[in-house]
Design a protein around this motif. Structure first.
Motif, PDB file in Angstrom:
ATOM      1  N   PHE A  52       0.835  -1.205   0.000  1.00 33.41           N
ATOM      2  CA  PHE A  52       0.000   0.000   0.000  1.00 33.41           C
ATOM      3  C   PHE A  52       0.873   1.259   0.000  1.00 33.41           C
ATOM      4  CE2 PHE A  52      -2.636   3.194   2.273  1.00 33.41           C
ATOM      5  CZ  PHE A  52      -3.621   3.331   1.309  1.00 33.41           C
ATOM      6  N   ALA A  53       1.941   1.271   0.793  1.00 29.67           N
ATOM      7  CA  ALA A  53       2.853   2.416   0.819  1.00 29.67           C
ATOM      8  C   ALA A  53       3.476   2.644  -0.560  1.00 29.67           C
ATOM      9  CB  ALA A  53       3.938   2.208   1.872  1.00 29.67           C
ATOM     10  N   GLU A  54       3.824   1.575  -1.248  1.00 33.06           N
ATOM     11  CA  GLU A  54       4.398   1.686  -2.593  1.00 33.06           C
ATOM     12  C   GLU A  54       3.378   2.253  -3.582  1.00 33.06           C
ATOM     13  OE1 GLU A  54       6.164  -2.030  -3.805  1.00 33.06           O
ATOM     14  OE2 GLU A  54       7.421  -2.087  -2.006  1.00 33.06           O
ATOM     15  N   ILE A  55       2.129   1.813  -3.478  1.00 31.98           N
ATOM     16  CA  ILE A  55       1.069   2.341  -4.354  1.00 31.98           C
ATOM     17  C   ILE A  55       0.953   3.848  -4.158  1.00 31.98           C
ATOM     18  CG2 ILE A  55      -1.436   2.408  -4.725  1.00 31.98           C
ATOM     19  CD1 ILE A  55      -1.427  -0.642  -4.028  1.00 31.98           C
ATOM     20  N   LEU A  56       0.934   4.285  -2.903  1.00 26.93           N
ATOM     21  CA  LEU A  56       0.827   5.719  -2.619  1.00 26.93           C
ATOM     22  C   LEU A  56       2.045   6.477  -3.142  1.00 26.93           C
ATOM     23  CD1 LEU A  56      -0.657   5.711   1.004  1.00 26.93           C
ATOM     24  CD2 LEU A  56      -1.864   6.096  -1.161  1.00 26.93           C
ATOM     25  N   ALA A  57       3.238   5.933  -2.907  1.00 28.24           N
ATOM     26  CA  ALA A  57       4.470   6.596  -3.359  1.00 28.24           C
ATOM     27  C   ALA A  57       4.481   6.755  -4.879  1.00 28.24           C
ATOM     28  CB  ALA A  57       5.690   5.818  -2.884  1.00 28.24           C
ATOM     29  N   GLU A  58       4.005   5.746  -5.581  1.00 32.51           N
ATOM     30  CA  GLU A  58       3.938   5.820  -7.046  1.00 32.51           C
ATOM     31  C   GLU A  58       2.976   6.909  -7.524  1.00 32.51           C
ATOM     32  OE1 GLU A  58       2.880   1.868  -8.244  1.00 32.51           O
ATOM     33  OE2 GLU A  58       4.881   1.079  -7.798  1.00 32.51           O
ATOM     34  N   ARG A  59       2.053   7.316  -6.653  1.00 27.18           N
ATOM     35  CA  ARG A  59       1.086   8.353  -7.004  1.00 27.18           C
ATOM     36  C   ARG A  59       1.452   9.710  -6.411  1.00 27.18           C
ATOM     37  NH1 ARG A  59      -3.351   5.706  -9.699  1.00 27.18           N
ATOM     38  NH2 ARG A  59      -4.370   7.718  -9.858  1.00 27.18           N
ATOM     39  N   GLY A  60       2.689   9.876  -5.984  1.00 29.67           N
ATOM     40  CA  GLY A  60       3.157  11.187  -5.556  1.00 29.67           C
ATOM     41  C   GLY A  60       3.017  11.494  -4.078  1.00 29.67           C
ATOM     42  N   PHE A  61       2.688  10.507  -3.276  1.00 28.57           N
ATOM     43  CA  PHE A  61       2.625  10.693  -1.828  1.00 28.57           C
ATOM     44  C   PHE A  61       3.977  10.389  -1.212  1.00 28.57           C
ATOM     45  CE2 PHE A  61      -1.738   9.890  -2.951  1.00 28.57           C
ATOM     46  CZ  PHE A  61      -2.504  10.556  -2.022  1.00 28.57           C
ATOM     47  N   TRP A  62       4.314  11.097  -0.144  1.00 25.73           N
ATOM     48  CA  TRP A  62       5.395  10.664   0.728  1.00 25.73           C
ATOM     49  C   TRP A  62       4.733   9.683   1.680  1.00 25.73           C
ATOM     50  CZ3 TRP A  62       5.642  10.854   6.044  1.00 25.73           C
ATOM     51  CH2 TRP A  62       6.875  10.495   6.607  1.00 25.73           C
ATOM     52  N   ALA A  63       5.215   8.459   1.740  1.00 25.72           N
ATOM     53  CA  ALA A  63       4.578   7.431   2.568  1.00 25.72           C
ATOM     54  C   ALA A  63       5.632   6.760   3.436  1.00 25.72           C
ATOM     55  CB  ALA A  63       3.885   6.399   1.688  1.00 25.72           C
ATOM     56  N   HIS A  64       5.282   6.565   4.697  1.00 23.21           N
ATOM     57  CA  HIS A  64       6.219   5.951   5.651  1.00 23.21           C
ATOM     58  C   HIS A  64       5.478   4.924   6.510  1.00 23.21           C
ATOM     59  CE1 HIS A  64       9.568   5.571   8.413  1.00 23.21           C
ATOM     60  NE2 HIS A  64       8.711   5.729   9.411  1.00 23.21           N
ATOM     61  N   CYS A  65       5.964   3.689   6.501  1.00 19.48           N
ATOM     62  CA  CYS A  65       5.415   2.642   7.365  1.00 19.48           C
ATOM     63  C   CYS A  65       5.991   2.827   8.763  1.00 19.48           C
ATOM     64  CB  CYS A  65       5.785   1.255   6.847  1.00 19.48           C
ATOM     65  SG  CYS A  65       4.957   0.804   5.319  1.00 19.48           S
ATOM     66  N   LEU A  66       5.114   2.800   9.746  1.00 17.37           N
ATOM     67  CA  LEU A  66       5.554   2.928  11.137  1.00 17.37           C
ATOM     68  C   LEU A  66       6.074   1.585  11.630  1.00 17.37           C
ATOM     69  CD1 LEU A  66       2.675   5.123  12.568  1.00 17.37           C
ATOM     70  CD2 LEU A  66       4.900   5.850  11.740  1.00 17.37           C
ATOM     71  N   ARG A  67       7.066   1.648  12.432  1.00 20.58           N
ATOM     72  CA  ARG A  67       7.683   0.431  12.949  1.00 20.58           C
ATOM     73  C   ARG A  67       6.847  -0.133  14.092  1.00 20.58           C
ATOM     74  NH1 ARG A  67      13.518   0.080  15.708  1.00 20.58           N
ATOM     75  NH2 ARG A  67      13.523  -2.158  15.987  1.00 20.58           N
ATOM     76  N   ASP A  68       6.611  -1.417  14.039  1.00 17.17           N
ATOM     77  CA  ASP A  68       5.876  -2.101  15.096  1.00 17.17           C
ATOM     78  C   ASP A  68       6.721  -2.086  16.367  1.00 17.17           C
ATOM     79  OD1 ASP A  68       3.912  -3.555  16.342  1.00 17.17           O
ATOM     80  OD2 ASP A  68       4.390  -5.441  15.351  1.00 17.17           O
ATOM     81  N   ASN A  69       6.055  -1.942  17.520  1.00 17.67           N
ATOM     82  CA  ASN A  69       6.792  -1.997  18.775  1.00 17.67           C
ATOM     83  C   ASN A  69       6.011  -2.786  19.803  1.00 17.67           C
ATOM     84  OD1 ASN A  69       4.993  -0.269  20.272  1.00 17.67           O
ATOM     85  ND2 ASN A  69       5.901   1.479  19.232  1.00 17.67           N
ATOM     86  N   VAL A  70       6.614  -3.026  20.946  1.00 13.33           N
ATOM     87  CA  VAL A  70       5.993  -3.867  21.968  1.00 13.33           C
ATOM     88  C   VAL A  70       4.708  -3.274  22.518  1.00 13.33           C
ATOM     89  CG1 VAL A  70       8.128  -5.011  22.674  1.00 13.33           C
ATOM     90  CG2 VAL A  70       7.452  -2.881  23.779  1.00 13.33           C
ATOM     91  N   ASN A  71       4.551  -1.984  22.465  1.00 14.73           N
ATOM     92  CA  ASN A  71       3.348  -1.325  22.978  1.00 14.73           C
ATOM     93  C   ASN A  71       2.259  -1.196  21.920  1.00 14.73           C
ATOM     94  OD1 ASN A  71       4.539  -0.865  25.531  1.00 14.73           O
ATOM     95  ND2 ASN A  71       5.653   0.860  24.665  1.00 14.73           N
TER      96      ASN A  71
END
Length: 143
Positions: free
Chosen positions: A16-35
């Protein structure tokens, strides 16, 4: 080979992030954490920020119980701090839908337990249509 829900979800988030990036969005996946993470990714285009949580449906329904408390709290705070757009991104087989968090929250509050794909389409918008809308809004040529 057994594929876990976690690895399937992570792959969908990246896709999904790649789809958005290909359409001109800056997209960043958040890192999973213990909380727990507040949502899966943030995207920005033309000074409009969007928060997304991706849900892959293996069956024919999206269970609203999959909306985790920390995700809903984060999306509510996202709106309270002046941001407008937070979505659950729900994939059924070959179609992806965006449904605003507040819509799902209202449905859940009214006792709705799950949505079929047709209901998800009614309450949300198919990704391809949403992207076309953003392209038109931002003056970008639709591919």
């Amino acid at each position: 080979m057994i594929v876990s829900n976690k690895s399937t979800g992570t792959a969908f988030e990246r896709e999904f992030a790649e789809i958005l990036a290909e359409r001109g969005f800056w997209a960043h996946c958040l890192r999973d954490n213990v909380n727990g993470q507040p949502f899966d990714l943030i995207a920005v285009r033309n000074n409009n920020a969007y928060a997304f949580d991706c849900k892959e449906c293996q069956g024919s329904v999206f269970r609203l119980s999959r909306m985790e408390e920390n995700q809903c709290n984060a999306m509510a705070l996202w709106a309270e701090t002046g941001n407008q757009f937070s979505f659950f991104v729900i994939r059924f087989k070959d179609r992806i839908y965006l449904v605003q968090h507040r819509v799902l929250d209202i449905l859940k509050g009214k006792g709705t337990k799950q949505l079929k794909e047709t209901e998800t389409a009614r309450y949300g918008q198919e990704l391809s249509q949403w992207l076309k809308q953003k392209d038109m809004l931002y003056g970008r040529t639709v591919r």
